[in-house]
Design an enzyme around this catalytic site. Structure first.
Site, PDB file in Angstrom:
ATOM      1  N   SER A  34       9.075 -14.704  39.609  1.00  0.00           N
ATOM      2  CA  SER A  34       7.982 -14.204  40.450  1.00  0.00           C
ATOM      3  C   SER A  34       7.853 -12.690  40.427  1.00  0.00           C
ATOM      4  O   SER A  34       7.006 -12.124  41.114  1.00  0.00           O
ATOM      5  CB  SER A  34       8.187 -14.668  41.901  1.00  0.00           C
ATOM      6  OG  SER A  34       9.400 -14.139  42.427  1.00  0.00           O
ATOM      7  N   GLY A  35       8.671 -12.018  39.622  1.00  0.00           N
ATOM      8  CA  GLY A  35       8.636 -10.564  39.558  1.00  0.00           C
ATOM      9  C   GLY A  35       7.694 -10.040  38.490  1.00  0.00           C
ATOM     10  O   GLY A  35       6.927 -10.779  37.870  1.00  0.00           O
ATOM     11  N   LEU A  36       7.752  -8.756  38.270  1.00  0.00           N
ATOM     12  CA  LEU A  36       6.862  -8.051  37.344  1.00  0.00           C
ATOM     13  C   LEU A  36       6.883  -8.659  35.948  1.00  0.00           C
ATOM     14  O   LEU A  36       5.844  -8.998  35.382  1.00  0.00           O
ATOM     15  CB  LEU A  36       7.271  -6.570  37.302  1.00  0.00           C
ATOM     16  CG  LEU A  36       6.619  -5.658  36.271  1.00  0.00           C
ATOM     17  CD1 LEU A  36       5.123  -5.546  36.508  1.00  0.00           C
ATOM     18  CD2 LEU A  36       7.272  -4.271  36.319  1.00  0.00           C
ATOM     19  N   VAL A  37       8.062  -8.818  35.366  1.00  0.00           N
ATOM     20  CA  VAL A  37       8.168  -9.344  34.000  1.00  0.00           C
ATOM     21  C   VAL A  37       7.969 -10.859  33.988  1.00  0.00           C
ATOM     22  O   VAL A  37       7.313 -11.404  33.096  1.00  0.00           O
ATOM     23  CB  VAL A  37       9.513  -8.956  33.377  1.00  0.00           C
ATOM     24  CG1 VAL A  37       9.608  -9.480  31.939  1.00  0.00           C
ATOM     25  CG2 VAL A  37       9.695  -7.442  33.389  1.00  0.00           C
ATOM     26  N   GLY A  38       8.518 -11.547  34.981  1.00  0.00           N
ATOM     27  CA  GLY A  38       8.352 -12.997  35.042  1.00  0.00           C
ATOM     28  C   GLY A  38       6.897 -13.411  35.117  1.00  0.00           C
ATOM     29  O   GLY A  38       6.460 -14.349  34.438  1.00  0.00           O
TER      30      GLY A  38
ATOM     31  N   TYR B 179      24.190  -0.340  39.492  1.00  0.00           N
ATOM     32  CA  TYR B 179      23.268  -1.200  38.750  1.00  0.00           C
ATOM     33  C   TYR B 179      23.540  -1.107  37.249  1.00  0.00           C
ATOM     34  O   TYR B 179      23.589  -2.117  36.544  1.00  0.00           O
ATOM     35  CB  TYR B 179      21.840  -0.775  39.061  1.00  0.00           C
ATOM     36  CG  TYR B 179      20.767  -1.552  38.339  1.00  0.00           C
ATOM     37  CD1 TYR B 179      20.336  -2.789  38.800  1.00  0.00           C
ATOM     38  CD2 TYR B 179      20.149  -1.037  37.201  1.00  0.00           C
ATOM     39  CE1 TYR B 179      19.339  -3.501  38.149  1.00  0.00           C
ATOM     40  CE2 TYR B 179      19.148  -1.733  36.545  1.00  0.00           C
ATOM     41  CZ  TYR B 179      18.750  -2.966  37.022  1.00  0.00           C
ATOM     42  OH  TYR B 179      17.765  -3.657  36.371  1.00  0.00           O
TER      43      TYR B 179
ATOM     44  N   THR C 127      12.162  -0.021  28.384  1.00  0.00           N
ATOM     45  CA  THR C 127      12.014   1.237  29.104  1.00  0.00           C
ATOM     46  C   THR C 127      11.220   0.959  30.385  1.00  0.00           C
ATOM     47  O   THR C 127      11.116  -0.178  30.811  1.00  0.00           O
ATOM     48  CB  THR C 127      11.336   2.283  28.207  1.00  0.00           C
ATOM     49  OG1 THR C 127      10.167   1.687  27.600  1.00  0.00           O
ATOM     50  CG2 THR C 127      12.273   2.756  27.094  1.00  0.00           C
TER      51      THR C 127
END
Length: 346
Positions: free
Chosen positions: A16-20, A144, A172
């Site tokens: 549900s994130g940016l890349v997903g 991280y 990046t």
């Protein structure tokens, strides 16, 4: 290149994130899925991947043959400064659970997502895939960074001991739909977008943390999604691969601010607060390895046409990933699923 595709059940953690969401768009809406592929996109609501039992239960439920591993505790510079230990502990737990459970369930391939912040702070440029472990990362996000480095350590050990070809990509700075626009916890570009929106709305100066002189390479999330699918299907190395625009496309944070100011037609003062940290001043990455494999891949430029635009879209307000509505107040949630409209050819 692969021949006939074997059936795949691809599990995407952090779906549900940016890349997903970018990968979901490519495979579900733009014909990126291939015959015989089944795609399962998970969010944190489906399982707590810091919990080994819940991780095992989700693998038992879906029995994936392949995994795209995106789930992570993430945030911008100032969240890292506040919660370095949390970033270490949560990401180590997530990554160990996912990678070990994938092995237990005989998953053929796992492609994890790292970050250029894993590279040494004191290094020569451009950085490349051979330099990950050459020295300590920048202190500002060391928890991280070290947690993400351990993914590479795990992958190499898993190959040595079991012959597993689990690997990782190193993108990046990513931008695009479904980013986190929290001013406090978001990454630099979406946080600046939200700040510019608020500054224009309230008639106050746009305050930028740091000097604006830091340098970054930005990759559009849909470009990254397309390359991620290529890595899943065709890249056969255990060694990670940097997915990035070229060194010549590196821009300063001030360039980003100027683009956002222009997009919002913001005419107020821009104030750079040099008492705040710039973070790592540069982490210029080489995409030479990617270019050896994919010399023909075309990236979406950061500045295209009218570059960044703040405008209404049919997907607004606040959910579908279309645009940042400049006449609608953003919700208070720290995880706003909106984006700046980027003028690109699709």
């Amino acid at each position: 290149m692969e021949g006939k595709m074997e059936p795949k059940r691809v599990l995407v953690t952090g779906g549900s994130g940016l890349v997903g969401k970018a990968i979901e768009r490519i495979v579900m809406e733009e014909g990126g899925a291939r015959e015989g592929e089944e795609w399962i996109f998970l969010s944190s609501k489906d399982a707590d991947l810091t919990n080994a039992a819940q991780t095992r239960a989700i693998f038992k439920k879906h029995h994936p043959t392949h995994v795209i591993h995106l789930a992570a505790m993430v945030g911008g510079l100032f969240r890292h400064l506040r919660q370095n230990l949390d970033f270490w502990r949560q990401n180590v737990a997530i990554n160990d659970n996912v990678l070990h459970t994938a092995h237990e369930f005989d998953v053929v391939k796992v492609v994890s997502c790292l970050s250029t912040c894993i590279f040494p702070d004191k290094t020569t440029y451009p950085i490349d895939e051979t330099m990950i472990h050459n020295g300590p990362p920048h202190w500002s996000n060391s928890g991280y960074a070290y947690a993400k480095r351990m993914v590479d350590v795990h992958n190499r050990a898993c190959f040595q001991q079991y012959g597993r070809r689990y690997t990782a990509i190193i993108p990046t700075n990513i931008f695009g739909p479904h980013d986190n626009f929290s001013i406090e916890d978001g990454h630099v570009l979406p946080a600046l977008v939200h700040k510019a929106y608020k500054a224009k709305l309230t008639g106050t100066p746009l305050e930028v943390c740091g000097s604006g002189s830091g340098l970054r390479q930005f990759i559009y999330s849909l470009d990254l999604a397309r390359l991620y699918l290529w890595v899943l299907r065709e890249y056969d190395e255990v060694e990670p691969i940097i997915l990035s625009v070229g060194e010549e496309d590196e821009i300063s944070i001030k360039d980003v601010v100027d683009a956002i100011v222009g997009a919002f037609e913001f005419t107020g003062p821009v104030v750079y607060d040099t008492s705040k940290s710039d973070g790592q001043m540069k982490k210029t990455a080489s995409n030479a390895k990617l270019r050896r494999y994919r010399p023909d891949f075309t990236f979406t430029p950061f500045h295209t046409g009218k570059h960044l635009q703040s405008q209404q879209t049919l997907a607004c307000p606040w959910g579908g990933g279309g645009g940042f509505c400049h006449d609608t107040a953003p919700p208070s949630s720290s995880n706003v699923s909106v984006c700046v409209c980027v003028c690109v050819s699709r």
